[in-house]
Structures are given as C-alpha cells and as structure tokens.
Design a protein around this motif. Sequence first.
Motif, PDB file in Angstrom:
ATOM      1  N   GLY A 175     -25.106  -8.119   9.687  1.00  0.00           N
ATOM      2  CA  GLY A 175     -25.009  -6.877  10.446  1.00  0.00           C
ATOM      3  C   GLY A 175     -24.739  -5.742   9.786  1.00  0.00           C
ATOM      4  N   LYS A 176     -24.237  -4.602  10.274  1.00  0.00           N
ATOM      5  CA  LYS A 176     -23.876  -3.337   9.703  1.00  0.00           C
ATOM      6  C   LYS A 176     -23.266  -3.332   8.544  1.00  0.00           C
ATOM      7  N   ASP A 177     -23.722  -2.888   7.131  1.00  0.00           N
ATOM      8  CA  ASP A 177     -23.132  -2.946   5.946  1.00  0.00           C
ATOM      9  C   ASP A 177     -22.773  -4.391   5.509  1.00  0.00           C
ATOM     10  N   GLY A 178     -23.290  -5.336   6.243  1.00  0.00           N
ATOM     11  CA  GLY A 178     -23.226  -6.957   6.082  1.00  0.00           C
ATOM     12  C   GLY A 178     -21.777  -7.204   6.228  1.00  0.00           C
ATOM     13  N   MET A 179     -21.050  -6.386   6.986  1.00  0.00           N
ATOM     14  CA  MET A 179     -19.573  -6.546   7.155  1.00  0.00           C
ATOM     15  C   MET A 179     -18.973  -6.786   8.563  1.00  0.00           C
ATOM     16  N   GLU A 180     -19.898  -7.145   9.768  1.00  0.00           N
ATOM     17  CA  GLU A 180     -19.540  -7.483  10.976  1.00  0.00           C
ATOM     18  C   GLU A 180     -18.742  -8.687  11.165  1.00  0.00           C
ATOM     19  N   THR A 181     -19.345  -9.706  10.631  1.00  0.00           N
ATOM     20  CA  THR A 181     -18.437 -11.044  10.440  1.00  0.00           C
ATOM     21  C   THR A 181     -17.353 -10.896   9.521  1.00  0.00           C
ATOM     22  N   THR A 182     -17.435 -10.347   8.200  1.00  0.00           N
ATOM     23  CA  THR A 182     -16.314 -10.280   7.476  1.00  0.00           C
ATOM     24  C   THR A 182     -15.102  -9.239   8.019  1.00  0.00           C
ATOM     25  N   ASP A 183     -15.468  -8.334   8.799  1.00  0.00           N
ATOM     26  CA  ASP A 183     -14.493  -7.306   9.370  1.00  0.00           C
ATOM     27  C   ASP A 183     -13.602  -8.185  10.491  1.00  0.00           C
ATOM     28  N   VAL A 185     -12.828 -11.533  10.186  1.00  0.00           N
ATOM     29  CA  VAL A 185     -11.740 -12.071   9.319  1.00  0.00           C
ATOM     30  C   VAL A 185     -10.657 -11.173   8.693  1.00  0.00           C
ATOM     31  N   ILE A 186     -10.940 -10.172   8.194  1.00  0.00           N
ATOM     32  CA  ILE A 186     -10.095  -9.078   7.479  1.00  0.00           C
ATOM     33  C   ILE A 186      -8.878  -8.787   8.631  1.00  0.00           C
ATOM     34  N   ASP A 187      -9.532  -8.544   9.879  1.00  0.00           N
ATOM     35  CA  ASP A 187      -8.615  -8.067  10.814  1.00  0.00           C
ATOM     36  C   ASP A 187      -7.889  -9.263  11.609  1.00  0.00           C
ATOM     37  N   SER A 188      -8.153 -10.471  11.126  1.00  0.00           N
ATOM     38  CA  SER A 188      -7.413 -11.543  11.499  1.00  0.00           C
ATOM     39  C   SER A 188      -6.423 -12.050  10.619  1.00  0.00           C
ATOM     40  N   LEU A 189      -6.484 -11.549   9.206  1.00  0.00           N
ATOM     41  CA  LEU A 189      -5.794 -12.175   8.163  1.00  0.00           C
ATOM     42  C   LEU A 189      -4.117 -12.134   8.492  1.00  0.00           C
ATOM     43  N   GLY A 190      -3.691 -11.190   9.179  1.00  0.00           N
ATOM     44  CA  GLY A 190      -2.182 -11.417   9.462  1.00  0.00           C
ATOM     45  C   GLY A 190      -1.703 -12.536  10.324  1.00  0.00           C
ATOM     46  N   GLU A 191      -2.736 -13.099  11.385  1.00  0.00           N
ATOM     47  CA  GLU A 191      -2.520 -14.207  12.118  1.00  0.00           C
ATOM     48  C   GLU A 191      -3.073 -15.430  11.625  1.00  0.00           C
ATOM     49  N   GLU A 210     -14.894  -1.326  -2.666  1.00  0.00           N
ATOM     50  CA  GLU A 210     -13.614  -0.538  -3.117  1.00  0.00           C
ATOM     51  C   GLU A 210     -13.226   0.140  -1.625  1.00  0.00           C
ATOM     52  N   GLU A 211     -14.052   0.401  -0.622  1.00  0.00           N
ATOM     53  CA  GLU A 211     -13.409   0.779   0.626  1.00  0.00           C
ATOM     54  C   GLU A 211     -12.920  -0.320   1.182  1.00  0.00           C
ATOM     55  N   VAL A 212     -13.350  -1.491   1.319  1.00  0.00           N
ATOM     56  CA  VAL A 212     -12.915  -2.636   1.814  1.00  0.00           C
ATOM     57  C   VAL A 212     -11.483  -2.989   1.168  1.00  0.00           C
ATOM     58  N   LYS A 213     -11.448  -3.071   0.132  1.00  0.00           N
ATOM     59  CA  LYS A 213     -10.193  -3.448  -0.782  1.00  0.00           C
ATOM     60  C   LYS A 213      -8.856  -2.241  -0.107  1.00  0.00           C
ATOM     61  N   GLN A 214      -9.396  -1.017  -0.013  1.00  0.00           N
ATOM     62  CA  GLN A 214      -8.307   0.013   0.394  1.00  0.00           C
ATOM     63  C   GLN A 214      -8.071  -0.121   1.735  1.00  0.00           C
ATOM     64  N   ARG A 215      -9.115  -0.444   2.712  1.00  0.00           N
ATOM     65  CA  ARG A 215      -8.793  -0.815   4.052  1.00  0.00           C
ATOM     66  C   ARG A 215      -7.809  -1.950   3.933  1.00  0.00           C
ATOM     67  N   ILE A 216      -7.847  -3.104   3.432  1.00  0.00           N
ATOM     68  CA  ILE A 216      -7.007  -4.129   3.574  1.00  0.00           C
ATOM     69  C   ILE A 216      -5.442  -3.860   2.806  1.00  0.00           C
ATOM     70  N   ARG A 217      -5.486  -3.043   1.850  1.00  0.00           N
ATOM     71  CA  ARG A 217      -3.918  -2.431   1.502  1.00  0.00           C
ATOM     72  C   ARG A 217      -3.469  -1.680   2.635  1.00  0.00           C
ATOM     73  N   GLU A 218      -4.178  -1.238   3.594  1.00  0.00           N
ATOM     74  CA  GLU A 218      -3.477  -0.331   4.581  1.00  0.00           C
ATOM     75  C   GLU A 218      -3.184  -1.051   5.906  1.00  0.00           C
ATOM     76  N   LEU A 219      -3.545  -2.349   5.843  1.00  0.00           N
ATOM     77  CA  LEU A 219      -3.395  -3.312   7.150  1.00  0.00           C
ATOM     78  C   LEU A 219      -1.839  -3.072   7.309  1.00  0.00           C
ATOM     79  N   ASP A 220      -1.380  -3.140   8.730  1.00  0.00           N
ATOM     80  CA  ASP A 220      -0.336  -3.027   9.088  1.00  0.00           C
ATOM     81  C   ASP A 220       0.484  -4.553   9.003  1.00  0.00           C
ATOM     82  N   GLU A 221       1.629  -4.506   8.594  1.00  0.00           N
ATOM     83  CA  GLU A 221       2.221  -5.865   8.122  1.00  0.00           C
ATOM     84  C   GLU A 221       3.953  -5.500   8.826  1.00  0.00           C
TER      85      GLU A 221
END
Length: 252
Positions: A175-183, A185-191, A210-221
């Motif tokens: 999908g868009k940026d090749g990230m629709e499925t990956t997104d 998974v990233i959003d569900s990592l905490g669960e 690089e943008e993906v890694k920065q987004r992960i580092r900013e996930l709420d925890e």
Amino acid sequence: MLPTPTTSHVPYTLVYEPAEDSFLLLDTLSSPTSTAFLSSHFPPTSPPPLILEIGPGSGVVLAFLTAHAAAIFSRSDILTLGIDINSFACTSTATTARLACSSHPATSGRFLSTVQGDLAASLRPKQVDVLVFNPPYVPTEDLPRLPETLRETRREGKVTFDEESKLLELSYAGGKDGMETTDRVIDSLGEVLSDRGVAYLLLCAGNKPEEVKQRIRELDEQGGRQWKAETVGTSGRQAGWEKLQIVRIWRE
C-alpha cells in the motif's frame, strides 16, 4: 555458517519464495552482535521465550531460528509460532520447521504450530518475546484482498491463476509507502510484545526507514520506559540508500 532449512517442498506459485530479504534476516539474526544481544536478553535462568513470525511464508526464517536455537539464543528451550493469512504458507511453514528440527535435534527449540490469521490479532496481549516480521513492503496503490472463493476452491483441490496471483500479491504489496500493513504492526507493539519483548522488522528504502525508526522511538509507553529502534542489518547501499535493512525494536 548455520545451514539454511530446505524449502524444496514449498509450492512457490502460492507461497513467497525465499529471496534477498529472507536471507538478510537469516544473516542478521545469526550474526555475532544479534546472538550476543538475544543471549543476554533471554538468559538461561529466565522463562523460555516465545518467538512469533508474522507472515512466515515458506517458513525458512522461523525454521532457521527453531533449528538453531542453541546457537542463536544460547538455549534450546525456545518456543516458536507462525501466523500467516495464507493457509498454504501455514502448511509450508509447518513442514519446513519440522524438517529443519529433525535435521538438528540437538540444537532445536520447540516448534508449536502455524495459525491462519490476521497479524497477531489471534494472540492474547503481551505474550510475544521475539517478533519477526518481513512485511509486504513494496509501495503499491492499494492493498490486495484475499480471494473470496479461495476456501471453496481449496476444498476441491483447485486454485485458479487469479487466486495464485492474489496470494503472492499479499506477500509483497504494502500500500501507501509500502507501510500500511507494517503500520498496523508498529501500532500494536505495546500490546503484542511482552515486557521483555524484542521485534525485528524488515524495511526497504521506500518505507522511509529513518522516519519509521523515529516514530517508534516516540511511541507512548507506560512506566517511563523508552522505545529503542536501531538498524542491525543491511543489504548494502544502492544509489546512496540502504536497499533493505533490519530494525531491532525494544524497550529499555
């Protein structure tokens, strides 16, 4: 170098064939830096870790981790599980894992099963200690859908050419940026991940890693623990970009 599991039994018209991305995962997960990290992160005195691969396809990566558990984790009591939306991939992965384990009984962990499902939605929260995901990362206009007639035609022992194409498309179209499925998974990592959980995620240059890694580092925890994301394996540079890279994700 640890032997690569055989996948000669896999129907490649229906299941993604191991390629550069698959072998990059094998090399990265068995590298000295990764084995040192995993061995220290899951010491023998800790409970056996559960390893989940989402979308294992042929099963080459999951079988590799299972069969060579003693070398990669410094322990052979690991548990491994695969989840794939493609039922043919589930069957292939189970066969690949069992063949690999039977060839290396002294070093193998325990392969549990493969489950047909949507990402990790079928699991209870916070159960996964190591998540491995080689996602559909190619940028495309739309995400493919599973053919509605697949279950019926499979019962009859037939799969049409259109259904074969759709199944393979599921393995690469992101999908868009090749990230629709990956997104998702990233959003569900905490669960999905346990408190000690680690994820290995494959990205291509088009995913803007690089943008993906920065987004992960900013996930709420909760609890003040910070997410970390770093590149631990690459396929080399092409036109100044890392063509493929493996990102390790965990919390301090």
